[in-house]
Design a protein around this motif. Structure first.
Motif, short mmCIF file in Angstrom:
data_model
loop_
_atom_site.label_atom_id
_atom_site.label_comp_id
_atom_site.label_asym_id
_atom_site.label_seq_id
_atom_site.Cartn_x
_atom_site.Cartn_y
_atom_site.Cartn_z
N UNK A 115 -27.81 4.82 -10.85
CA UNK A 115 -28.73 4.54 -11.96
C UNK A 115 -27.95 4.12 -13.20
N UNK A 116 -28.38 3.05 -13.84
CA UNK A 116 -27.65 2.51 -15.01
C UNK A 116 -28.65 2.07 -16.07
N UNK A 117 -29.30 3.03 -16.75
CA UNK A 117 -30.34 2.65 -17.71
C UNK A 117 -29.75 1.90 -18.90
N UNK A 118 -30.42 0.85 -19.32
CA UNK A 118 -30.00 0.12 -20.53
C UNK A 118 -31.03 0.26 -21.65
N UNK A 119 -32.07 1.04 -21.41
CA UNK A 119 -33.12 1.31 -22.41
C UNK A 119 -33.49 2.78 -22.35
N UNK A 120 -33.63 3.41 -23.51
CA UNK A 120 -34.36 4.67 -23.60
C UNK A 120 -35.42 4.48 -24.68
N UNK A 208 -42.93 14.41 -27.52
CA UNK A 208 -42.02 13.28 -27.34
C UNK A 208 -41.91 12.98 -25.86
N UNK A 209 -41.91 11.72 -25.52
CA UNK A 209 -41.61 11.32 -24.15
C UNK A 209 -40.52 10.27 -24.17
N UNK A 210 -39.47 10.53 -23.42
CA UNK A 210 -38.38 9.57 -23.28
C UNK A 210 -38.51 8.89 -21.92
N UNK A 211 -38.48 7.56 -21.90
CA UNK A 211 -38.41 6.87 -20.60
C UNK A 211 -37.14 6.04 -20.56
N UNK A 212 -36.35 6.32 -19.53
CA UNK A 212 -35.13 5.56 -19.28
C UNK A 212 -35.46 4.46 -18.29
N UNK A 213 -34.98 3.26 -18.61
CA UNK A 213 -35.31 2.09 -17.79
C UNK A 213 -34.09 1.22 -17.56
N UNK A 214 -34.12 0.52 -16.45
CA UNK A 214 -33.17 -0.57 -16.24
C UNK A 214 -33.95 -1.84 -16.49
N UNK A 215 -33.85 -2.34 -17.73
CA UNK A 215 -34.68 -3.47 -18.13
C UNK A 215 -34.01 -4.80 -17.81
N UNK A 216 -32.72 -4.87 -18.09
CA UNK A 216 -31.99 -6.13 -17.91
C UNK A 216 -30.72 -5.92 -17.11
N UNK A 217 -30.72 -4.85 -16.34
CA UNK A 217 -29.59 -4.52 -15.47
C UNK A 217 -30.16 -4.28 -14.08
N UNK A 218 -29.52 -4.81 -13.06
CA UNK A 218 -29.97 -4.58 -11.69
C UNK A 218 -29.13 -3.48 -11.05
N UNK A 219 -29.71 -2.78 -10.09
CA UNK A 219 -28.95 -1.80 -9.32
C UNK A 219 -27.82 -2.51 -8.61
N UNK A 220 -26.63 -1.92 -8.65
CA UNK A 220 -25.50 -2.50 -7.92
C UNK A 220 -25.82 -2.47 -6.43
N UNK A 221 -25.33 -3.45 -5.69
CA UNK A 221 -25.51 -3.43 -4.24
C UNK A 221 -26.89 -3.88 -3.80
N UNK A 222 -27.62 -4.54 -4.67
CA UNK A 222 -28.89 -5.13 -4.25
C UNK A 222 -29.97 -4.10 -4.12
N UNK A 223 -30.63 -4.06 -2.99
CA UNK A 223 -31.85 -3.27 -2.83
C UNK A 223 -31.59 -2.16 -1.83
N UNK A 224 -30.85 -1.10 -2.24
CA UNK A 224 -30.35 -0.13 -1.27
C UNK A 224 -31.43 0.64 -0.54
#
Ligand code: MD3
Ligand code: FE
Length: 230
Positions: A115-120, A208-224
């Motif tokens: 997991x590599x979130x680029x947004x919180x 408060x609600x925090x949502x972590x997202x991968x908005x402009x980053x893809x999971x390494x290794x494609x679609x595991x």
């Protein structure tokens, strides 16, 4: 200090499969709640909650802040991820290492490595604030889960199916709960009922609600998880 990748979460944390690929880690953030609150306060000092307009021009009842390389914003120009705060043109505060590591650990505890979130995105609900039924579809990689952390007053979370017309279930989300939405449920419709009045011992009359997202980053290794057989 760093836990091994396949360590089990602490015994006291209930791990509940609530749907295909979606996990509720009940009370998972309680152990470090003081650090959660202090770290979010730090982000809010740099980027206070903004009250945005929907593309239709209506003010949102939820206040929003962001940290990370990207932030989720809405205004008359539409919903989107932006590298800067549209009010100031300035970049969002960096995602604190603590927040990022907690999100990575929660994703791992739910079975999502890499997991590599680029947004919180940090949402603030005061009594009466709500979020209508919607899907989160502005992200680049729909295989990447969303990690959501609830702090402060409890709410009733609405969680539907992959079509807007599907039946909606209700789930109470409490201070310290962490949800990991991946797999098929990643694209489910969801929302939050109007927040009830109340006082939380640490946060007062808010959630408060925090949502972590991968908005402009893809999971390494494609679609595991979904395309491993190809
Ligand atoms: C299920 N936030 O910011 S978090 C949002 O409590 C949002 O503030 C709500 O929906 C809140 O977009 C709900 C739980 C959540 C977040 C993302 C999901 C549930 C999800 C994505 C897919 C399915
Ligand atoms: Fe959402």
């Amino acid at each position: 200090m760093t836990a091994s990748l396949f360590d089990d979460p602490p015994q006291s944390v209930e791990r509940i499969a609530i749907d295909d690929g979606a996990w509720l880690l009940r009370g998972w953030a309680l152990a470090a709640q003081t650090q959660w609150l202090a770290t979010v306060q730090q982000v809010l000092a740099a980027q206070p909650f903004r009250r945005s307009l929907t593309p239709g021009g209506r003010p949102m009842s939820v206040g929003m802040s962001n940290c990370g390389a990207w932030g989720w914003v809405t205004d008359r120009a539409g919903y989107r991820y932006s590298p800067t705060n549209p009010d100031t043109g300035l970049p969002w505060p960096a995602m604190p290492v603590f927040l990022r590591q907690q999100a990575v650990d929660a994703a791992l505890a739910a079975g999502y490595p890499g997991y590599a979130p680029d947004v919180c995105l940090i949402n603030q609900y005061q009594p009466g604030a709500r979020m209508g039924l919607h899907r989160d579809a502005d992200e680049m990689d729909w295989q990447a889960p969303i990690v959501s952390v609830s702090l402060g007053l409890p709410c009733t979370f609405l969680w539907g199916g992959l079509e807007r017309s599907h039946p909606v279930r209700r789930l109470s989300l409490l201070h310290g709960d962490v949800l990991v939405w991946g797999g098929a449920t990643r694209m489910a419709y969801h929302g939050v009922q109007p927040l009830k009045d109340g006082q939380h011992a640490l946060l007062g009359a808010q959630r408060w609600n925090l949502t972590f997202r991968m908005a402009r980053t893809a999971l390494a290794g494609g679609l595991p998880r979904c395309k491993s057989a190809q």
